[in-house]
Design an enzyme around this catalytic site. Structure first.
Site, PDB file in Angstrom:
ATOM      1  N   GLU A  63      52.549  57.962  10.874  1.00  0.00           N
ATOM      2  CA  GLU A  63      53.526  56.973  10.407  1.00  0.00           C
ATOM      3  C   GLU A  63      53.510  56.864   8.889  1.00  0.00           C
ATOM      4  O   GLU A  63      54.557  56.723   8.256  1.00  0.00           O
ATOM      5  CB  GLU A  63      53.284  55.597  11.020  1.00  0.00           C
ATOM      6  CG  GLU A  63      54.338  54.612  10.574  1.00  0.00           C
ATOM      7  CD  GLU A  63      54.573  53.457  11.516  1.00  0.00           C
ATOM      8  OE1 GLU A  63      55.431  52.622  11.169  1.00  0.00           O
ATOM      9  OE2 GLU A  63      53.944  53.380  12.569  1.00  0.00           O
ATOM     10  N   SER A  64      52.340  56.984   8.290  1.00  0.00           N
ATOM     11  CA  SER A  64      52.247  56.915   6.827  1.00  0.00           C
ATOM     12  C   SER A  64      53.000  58.067   6.178  1.00  0.00           C
ATOM     13  O   SER A  64      53.792  57.863   5.256  1.00  0.00           O
ATOM     14  CB  SER A  64      50.782  56.936   6.389  1.00  0.00           C
ATOM     15  OG  SER A  64      50.101  55.792   6.846  1.00  0.00           O
TER      16      SER A  64
END
Length: 140
Positions: A63-64
């Site tokens: 997600e980062s």
């Protein structure tokens, strides 16, 4: 102002100070027109109780890197990015070394983005496959 690739990477990694990315030691290592790559060390900070990489840490890496990819391709003076959905299929365990997440755009719209994120080890073995949806929202 045109920045070199090294300057963009330095700026990206400085933006990660005091964030989850810093806590997990996630480092942006490469980018191009349609992708972004980051790496994360596999050690006791990201283990599940039996000593292998935690799936949640893998999802946080995915997600980062995906959100960051969406972020660098928008006008951040006018918009901000939020993840709206992530899926992760974990295929292989890993106990040490680094994992690399490469986020590639499947759809790069003005409002919504869809990214394919492949997480591999240092030998390019596939660890996880993730999909991330993001949305670009106007700043008020």
């Amino acid at each position: 102002m045109n920045l070199t690739k090294a300057e963009v990477l330095e700026k990206a990694n400085k933006a990660c100070k005091n964030t989850l990315m810093e806590t997990l030691n996630i480092e942006v290592t490469d980018f191009g027109d349609n992708f972004l790559v980051a790496r994360m060390p596999v050690n006791s900070r990201v283990y599940q109780p039996d000593g292998v990489l935690h799936g949640g840490a893998t999802a946080a890496l995915a997600e980062s890197v995906g959100s960051f990819a969406s972020h660098i391709f928008i006008d951040t003076d006018k918009f901000f990015v939020r993840g709206t959905e992530i899926t992760a299929n974990h295929l292989k365990s890993i106990k040490e070394g680094f994992v690399y997440a490469k986020a590639t755009f499947l759809h790069k719209g003005r409002t919504t983005q869809l990214l394919d994120i492949r997480v591999t080890d240092e030998a390019d073995n596939l660890i996880s496959i993730c999909k991330l949806s993001t949305i670009s929202l106007p700043k008020k």
